[in-house]
Write a protein that holds these residues in place. Structure first.
Motif, mmCIF file in Angstrom:
data_model
loop_
_atom_site.group_PDB
_atom_site.id
_atom_site.type_symbol
_atom_site.label_atom_id
_atom_site.label_comp_id
_atom_site.label_asym_id
_atom_site.label_seq_id
_atom_site.Cartn_x
_atom_site.Cartn_y
_atom_site.Cartn_z
ATOM 1 N N VAL A 214 3.129 -5.722 -8.029
ATOM 2 C CA VAL A 214 2.017 -5.312 -7.178
ATOM 3 C C VAL A 214 2.045 -3.824 -6.857
ATOM 4 N N GLN A 215 3.042 -3.124 -7.343
ATOM 5 C CA GLN A 215 3.181 -1.689 -7.080
ATOM 6 C C GLN A 215 1.918 -0.949 -7.508
ATOM 7 N N GLY A 216 1.412 -0.139 -6.602
ATOM 8 C CA GLY A 216 0.219 0.633 -6.894
ATOM 9 C C GLY A 216 -1.080 -0.083 -6.601
ATOM 10 N N ARG A 217 -1.015 -1.385 -6.341
ATOM 11 C CA ARG A 217 -2.223 -2.165 -6.060
ATOM 12 C C ARG A 217 -2.254 -2.706 -4.632
ATOM 13 N N PHE A 218 -1.096 -3.033 -4.095
ATOM 14 C CA PHE A 218 -1.003 -3.574 -2.740
ATOM 15 C C PHE A 218 -0.405 -2.527 -1.807
ATOM 16 N N THR A 219 -0.829 -2.567 -0.553
ATOM 17 C CA THR A 219 -0.299 -1.664 0.459
ATOM 18 C C THR A 219 0.003 -2.440 1.729
ATOM 19 N N ILE A 220 1.244 -2.362 2.182
ATOM 20 C CA ILE A 220 1.636 -3.017 3.418
ATOM 21 C C ILE A 220 1.609 -1.995 4.545
ATOM 22 N N SER A 221 1.175 -2.418 5.706
ATOM 23 C CA SER A 221 1.143 -1.535 6.864
ATOM 24 C C SER A 221 1.301 -2.367 8.125
ATOM 25 N N GLN A 222 1.617 -1.693 9.210
ATOM 26 C CA GLN A 222 1.785 -2.390 10.468
ATOM 27 C C GLN A 222 1.265 -1.558 11.620
ATOM 28 N N ASP A 223 0.814 -2.258 12.642
ATOM 29 C CA ASP A 223 0.341 -1.647 13.871
ATOM 30 C C ASP A 223 1.232 -2.202 14.967
ATOM 31 N N ASN A 224 2.280 -1.464 15.299
ATOM 32 C CA ASN A 224 3.260 -1.960 16.258
ATOM 33 C C ASN A 224 2.658 -2.191 17.637
ATOM 34 N N ALA A 225 1.755 -1.307 18.044
ATOM 35 C CA ALA A 225 1.141 -1.434 19.358
ATOM 36 C C ALA A 225 0.374 -2.746 19.490
ATOM 37 N N ASN A 226 -0.267 -3.160 18.406
ATOM 38 C CA ASN A 226 -1.045 -4.393 18.417
ATOM 39 C C ASN A 226 -0.299 -5.569 17.803
ATOM 40 N N LYS A 227 0.961 -5.335 17.421
ATOM 41 C CA LYS A 227 1.815 -6.384 16.860
ATOM 42 C C LYS A 227 1.155 -7.062 15.671
ATOM 43 N N ALA A 228 0.618 -6.255 14.781
ATOM 44 C CA ALA A 228 -0.081 -6.776 13.620
ATOM 45 C C ALA A 228 0.511 -6.237 12.326
ATOM 46 N N LEU A 229 0.486 -7.063 11.306
ATOM 47 C CA LEU A 229 0.952 -6.717 9.971
ATOM 48 C C LEU A 229 -0.204 -6.922 9.002
ATOM 49 N N TYR A 230 -0.344 -6.011 8.038
ATOM 50 C CA TYR A 230 -1.453 -6.089 7.091
ATOM 51 C C TYR A 230 -0.963 -5.980 5.649
ATOM 52 N N LEU A 231 -1.754 -6.540 4.758
ATOM 53 C CA LEU A 231 -1.525 -6.377 3.328
ATOM 54 C C LEU A 231 -2.870 -6.112 2.678
ATOM 55 N N GLN A 232 -3.068 -4.877 2.260
ATOM 56 C CA GLN A 232 -4.280 -4.504 1.546
ATOM 57 C C GLN A 232 -4.059 -4.769 0.073
ATOM 58 N N MET A 233 -4.909 -5.592 -0.511
ATOM 59 C CA MET A 233 -4.770 -6.006 -1.895
ATOM 60 C C MET A 233 -5.956 -5.473 -2.700
ATOM 61 N N ASP A 234 -5.682 -4.594 -3.641
ATOM 62 C CA ASP A 234 -6.713 -3.999 -4.477
ATOM 63 C C ASP A 234 -6.472 -4.342 -5.940
ATOM 64 N N SER A 235 -7.507 -4.190 -6.748
ATOM 65 C CA SER A 235 -7.417 -4.461 -8.183
ATOM 66 C C SER A 235 -6.775 -5.814 -8.451
ATOM 67 N N LEU A 236 -7.265 -6.811 -7.779
ATOM 68 C CA LEU A 236 -6.673 -8.143 -7.864
ATOM 69 C C LEU A 236 -6.815 -8.750 -9.254
ATOM 70 N N LYS A 237 -5.787 -9.491 -9.630
ATOM 71 C CA LYS A 237 -5.727 -10.155 -10.922
ATOM 72 C C LYS A 237 -5.597 -11.659 -10.711
ATOM 73 N N PRO A 238 -6.010 -12.457 -11.691
ATOM 74 C CA PRO A 238 -5.868 -13.910 -11.550
ATOM 75 C C PRO A 238 -4.440 -14.343 -11.230
ATOM 76 N N GLU A 239 -3.454 -13.636 -11.762
ATOM 77 C CA GLU A 239 -2.068 -13.986 -11.504
ATOM 78 C C GLU A 239 -1.616 -13.706 -10.070
ATOM 79 N N ASP A 240 -2.462 -13.059 -9.283
ATOM 80 C CA ASP A 240 -2.161 -12.838 -7.876
ATOM 81 C C ASP A 240 -2.492 -14.066 -7.035
ATOM 82 N N THR A 241 -3.140 -15.041 -7.628
ATOM 83 C CA THR A 241 -3.485 -16.263 -6.916
ATOM 84 C C THR A 241 -2.222 -16.936 -6.386
ATOM 85 N N ALA A 242 -2.183 -17.172 -5.089
ATOM 86 C CA ALA A 242 -1.004 -17.753 -4.459
ATOM 87 C C ALA A 242 -1.278 -17.975 -2.984
ATOM 88 N N THR A 243 -0.365 -18.684 -2.353
ATOM 89 C CA THR A 243 -0.368 -18.772 -0.905
ATOM 90 C C THR A 243 0.507 -17.634 -0.392
#
Length: 127
Positions: free
Chosen positions: A64-93
């Motif tokens: 996923v290098q170069g396509r996904f970006t992980i980030s966090q907002d500590n103040a709001n206690k939130a975690l994010y995963l931005q997923m770009d250029s998705l491929k069929p093989e990214d299908t998952a839980t």
């Protein structure tokens, strides 16, 4: 009590984007290793991305290098995963997880059992 809740799953066309969110409800007095995992039928659960709240350092699985970006907002206690250029093989839980690993151990290649887990959100990518 600590509860992790993922959201943002759904279906998307190949090449599209999706952002996953995780409400962590973690204490801001401690440093955590936060991570996103994914699992598909017939495959082992794999770590996709990590971020350390101690220094904001991140690591990614090669797939996923170069396509996904992980980030966090500590103040709001939130975690994010931005997923770009998705491929069929990214299908998952996708699962968010947290533990008390220091930055030196908050690596996708060195993660083991995590202390806190969400229940997962399904992401389906069609071609």
């Amino acid at each position: 009590q600590v509860e992790l809740v993922e959201s943002g799953g759904g279906s998307v066309q190949a090449g599209g984007s999706r952002r996953l969110s995780c409400a962590t409800m973690l204490s801001t007095y401690n440093s955590y290793c936060l991570a996103w995992f994914r699992q598909s039928p017939g495959k082992e659960r794999e770590a996709v991305a990590t971020i350390s709240t101690a220094d904001s350092s991140t690591t990614y699985a090669e797939s996923v290098q170069g396509r996904f970006t992980i980030s966090q907002d500590n103040a709001n206690k939130a975690l994010y995963l931005q997923m770009d250029s998705l491929k069929p093989e990214d299908t998952a839980t996708y699962f968010c997880a947290a533990d008390w690993f220091p930055p030196s151990r908050c690596l996708v290649g060195r993660l083991s059992d995590m202390r806190y887990w969400g229940k997962g959100t399904l992401v389906t990518i069609s071609s």
